[in-house]
Design an enzyme around this catalytic site. Structure first.
Site, PDB file in Angstrom:
ATOM      1  N   SER A   1       0.832  -1.203   0.000  1.00  0.00           N
ATOM      2  CA  SER A   1       0.000   0.000   0.000  1.00  0.00           C
ATOM      3  C   SER A   1       0.862   1.247   0.000  1.00  0.00           C
ATOM      4  CB  SER A   1      -0.880   0.003   1.254  1.00  0.00           C
ATOM      5  OG  SER A   1      -1.492   1.267   1.413  1.00  0.00           O
TER       6      SER A   1
ATOM      7  N   TYR B   1      -1.177  -0.505   9.883  1.00  0.00           N
ATOM      8  CA  TYR B   1      -1.369  -0.950   8.503  1.00  0.00           C
ATOM      9  C   TYR B   1      -0.124  -0.650   7.652  1.00  0.00           C
ATOM     10  CZ  TYR B   1      -3.799  -1.070   3.945  1.00  0.00           C
ATOM     11  OH  TYR B   1      -4.193  -1.334   2.658  1.00  0.00           O
TER      12      TYR B   1
ATOM     13  N   LYS C   1       2.252  -3.318   5.783  1.00  0.00           N
ATOM     14  CA  LYS C   1       2.326  -3.293   4.317  1.00  0.00           C
ATOM     15  C   LYS C   1       3.764  -3.125   3.831  1.00  0.00           C
ATOM     16  CE  LYS C   1      -1.739  -3.957   2.715  1.00  0.00           C
ATOM     17  NZ  LYS C   1      -2.042  -5.349   2.325  1.00  0.00           N
TER      18      LYS C   1
HETATM   19  P1  NAI Z   1     -11.667  -5.822   1.134  1.00  0.00           P
HETATM   20  O1  NAI Z   1     -11.990  -5.577   2.571  1.00  0.00           O
HETATM   21  O2  NAI Z   1     -12.786  -5.753   0.163  1.00  0.00           O
HETATM   22  O3  NAI Z   1     -10.957  -7.236   0.944  1.00  0.00           O
HETATM   23  C1  NAI Z   1     -10.186  -7.861   1.908  1.00  0.00           C
HETATM   24  C2  NAI Z   1     -10.703  -9.274   2.059  1.00  0.00           C
HETATM   25  O4  NAI Z   1      -9.856 -10.007   2.937  1.00  0.00           O
HETATM   26  C3  NAI Z   1     -12.109  -9.338   2.653  1.00  0.00           C
HETATM   27  O5  NAI Z   1     -12.979 -10.030   1.767  1.00  0.00           O
HETATM   28  C4  NAI Z   1     -11.916 -10.056   3.972  1.00  0.00           C
HETATM   29  O6  NAI Z   1     -13.019 -10.888   4.349  1.00  0.00           O
HETATM   30  C5  NAI Z   1     -10.655 -10.858   3.722  1.00  0.00           C
HETATM   31  N1  NAI Z   1      -9.944 -11.208   4.958  1.00  0.00           N
HETATM   32  C6  NAI Z   1      -9.724 -10.409   6.033  1.00  0.00           C
HETATM   33  N2  NAI Z   1      -9.041 -11.073   6.967  1.00  0.00           N
HETATM   34  C7  NAI Z   1      -8.799 -12.315   6.485  1.00  0.00           C
HETATM   35  C8  NAI Z   1      -8.109 -13.454   6.980  1.00  0.00           C
HETATM   36  N3  NAI Z   1      -7.546 -13.437   8.207  1.00  0.00           N
HETATM   37  N4  NAI Z   1      -8.051 -14.566   6.211  1.00  0.00           N
HETATM   38  C9  NAI Z   1      -8.626 -14.594   4.991  1.00  0.00           C
HETATM   39  N5  NAI Z   1      -9.301 -13.538   4.471  1.00  0.00           N
HETATM   40  C10 NAI Z   1      -9.387 -12.412   5.206  1.00  0.00           C
HETATM   41  O7  NAI Z   1     -10.524  -4.784   0.742  1.00  0.00           O
HETATM   42  P2  NAI Z   1      -9.722  -4.545  -0.640  1.00  0.00           P
HETATM   43  O8  NAI Z   1      -9.689  -3.084  -0.847  1.00  0.00           O
HETATM   44  O9  NAI Z   1     -10.227  -5.429  -1.697  1.00  0.00           O
HETATM   45  O10 NAI Z   1      -8.258  -4.968  -0.198  1.00  0.00           O
HETATM   46  C11 NAI Z   1      -7.510  -6.020  -0.774  1.00  0.00           C
HETATM   47  C12 NAI Z   1      -6.051  -5.817  -0.406  1.00  0.00           C
HETATM   48  O11 NAI Z   1      -5.538  -4.648  -1.051  1.00  0.00           O
HETATM   49  C13 NAI Z   1      -5.806  -5.614   1.086  1.00  0.00           C
HETATM   50  O12 NAI Z   1      -4.618  -6.251   1.463  1.00  0.00           O
HETATM   51  C14 NAI Z   1      -5.653  -4.117   1.192  1.00  0.00           C
HETATM   52  O13 NAI Z   1      -4.889  -3.749   2.328  1.00  0.00           O
HETATM   53  C15 NAI Z   1      -4.943  -3.799  -0.108  1.00  0.00           C
HETATM   54  N6  NAI Z   1      -5.078  -2.401  -0.503  1.00  0.00           N
HETATM   55  C16 NAI Z   1      -6.251  -1.929  -0.996  1.00  0.00           C
HETATM   56  C17 NAI Z   1      -6.332  -0.603  -1.396  1.00  0.00           C
HETATM   57  C18 NAI Z   1      -7.550  -0.062  -2.040  1.00  0.00           C
HETATM   58  O14 NAI Z   1      -7.486   1.052  -2.588  1.00  0.00           O
HETATM   59  N7  NAI Z   1      -8.681  -0.755  -2.031  1.00  0.00           N
HETATM   60  C19 NAI Z   1      -5.211   0.320  -1.221  1.00  0.00           C
HETATM   61  C20 NAI Z   1      -4.005  -0.292  -0.747  1.00  0.00           C
HETATM   62  C21 NAI Z   1      -3.964  -1.617  -0.401  1.00  0.00           C
END
Ligand code: NAI
Length: 287
Positions: free
Chosen positions: A151, A164, A168
């Site tokens: 991130s 976070y 990251k």
């Molecule tokens: P999101 O919240 O939609 O997806 C994250 C998913 O991980 C969720 O479906 C959740 O249920 C699952 N999860 C959480 N803890 C878990 C565990 N212990 N075991 C298995 N699954 C688990 O969020 P998003 O935005 O799709 O994020 C995806 C990745 O991208 C994350 O690592 C986030 O930090 C990273 N990210 C996203 C950004 C964005 O602009 N959306 C920016 C920078 C990084």
């Protein structure tokens, strides 16, 4: 071009947001996908099977191949069970997207140890757990593709995200070494810092910005990094809203002190020490 055809790929946290988009694109491209998701809420509380199941159903309805897994990546046991699912269902594991994530934002002054640890457990320990569980398979077969979700909050900092950001950028530290250790086994390790409208960013970024950031823009870069053809390793990319750029660490020309300097001599040279005008990528040789 083989791309990801018939490759067995694990996407963690693929029950929603970016992970769902990665899983759907990879399945469309011919990969056999393990859709992992704990199914909890954004702060990491709760769990359920519906999120992963829904994505698997969607992939299958479109003619793709996928299986669900509900383990938490934050434990070694969960990660092992996740990798076992891939091997049991599809006979191998070729790639991982360490994408699962949670948020527990607060200013550092208010950040308790619980929120610090919970976030590191999922992002950093999760990345370690799943990668470590698959590493032996990758070495044995002489092939592996790993993508970490990093991130800009880790790369550059962001108010309220000390936990976070640490997690990251920890993943980037991990990948720097894994890229070196994996090279002779054709294991590549890269990272993507995505920018996308998901439940994670829904109330963080302004609505008009989020509208320009559909997760679909990020997925093709992840797909390329997982492909047989992409042999680049140890790289980090910022991807979102139609833009793709590479990030790299630079060092400037070293200021040399042949004799141990005094504090005052360091102060007197501080301008040169902090000047990045002649900086070059990577670790510049001293001298
Ligand atoms: P999101 O919240 O939609 O997806 C994250 C998913 O991980 C969720 O479906 C959740 O249920 C699952 N999860 C959480 N803890 C878990 C565990 N212990 N075991 C298995 N699954 C688990 O969020 P998003 O935005 O799709 O994020 C995806 C990745 O991208 C994350 O690592 C986030 O930090 C990273 N990210 C996203 C950004 C964005 O602009 N959306 C920016 C920078 C990084």
């Amino acid at each position: 071009m083989p791309g990801v055809i018939d490759r067995v790929l694990i996407v963690t946290g693929a029950g929603g947001g970016l992970g769902r988009e990665y899983a759907r694109l990879l399945a469309r491209a011919g990969a056999l996908v393990v859709v992992n998701d704990l199914g909890g809420s954004r702060d990491g509380t709760g769990s359920g099977t519906e999120m992963a199941d829904a994505v698997v159903a969607e992939i299958r309805a479109n003619g793709g191949t996928a299986v669900a897994n509900y383990d938490s990546v934050s434990t070694e046991q969960g990660a092992r069970s996740l990798v076992d699912t891939a091997v049991r269902e599809f006979g191998a594991v070729h790639g991982i997207v360490n994408n699962a994530g949670i948020l527990r934002d607060s200013s550092f002054a208010n950040m308790g140890a619980d929120d610090w640890e919970a976030v590191l457990r999922v992002h950093l320990f999760g990345g370690y757990n799943v990668t470590h569980a698959a590493w032996g398979h990758f070495r044995e077969q002489g092939f592996g593709r790993i993508v970490m979700a990093t991130s800009t909050s880790g790369l550059f900092g962001n108010f309220g995200q000390a936990n976070y950001g640490a997690a990251k950028l920890g993943l980037v530290g991990l990948l720097n070494t894994l890229a070196i250790e994996g090279r002779k086994y054709d294991i590549t390790v890269n990272a993507v810092a995505p920018m996308a409208a998901t439940r994670m960013t829904a109330d963080i970024a302004p609505a008009d910005l989020l509208q320009r950031l559909p997760p679909a823009h990020v997925a093709p870069v992840v797909g390329h990094l997982l492909s047989d053809e992409c042999e680049d390793t140890g790289m980090v990319f910022i991807v979102g809203g139609g833009s793709v750029q590479r990030v790299q660490l630079f060092t400037n020309k070293a200021v040399l002190f042949p004799d141990v300097p005094s504090i005052d001599e360091v102060r007197d040279n501080w301008g040169r020490i902090t000047d990045m005008a002649d900086a070059q990528p990577g670790a510049n040789p001293v001298g």
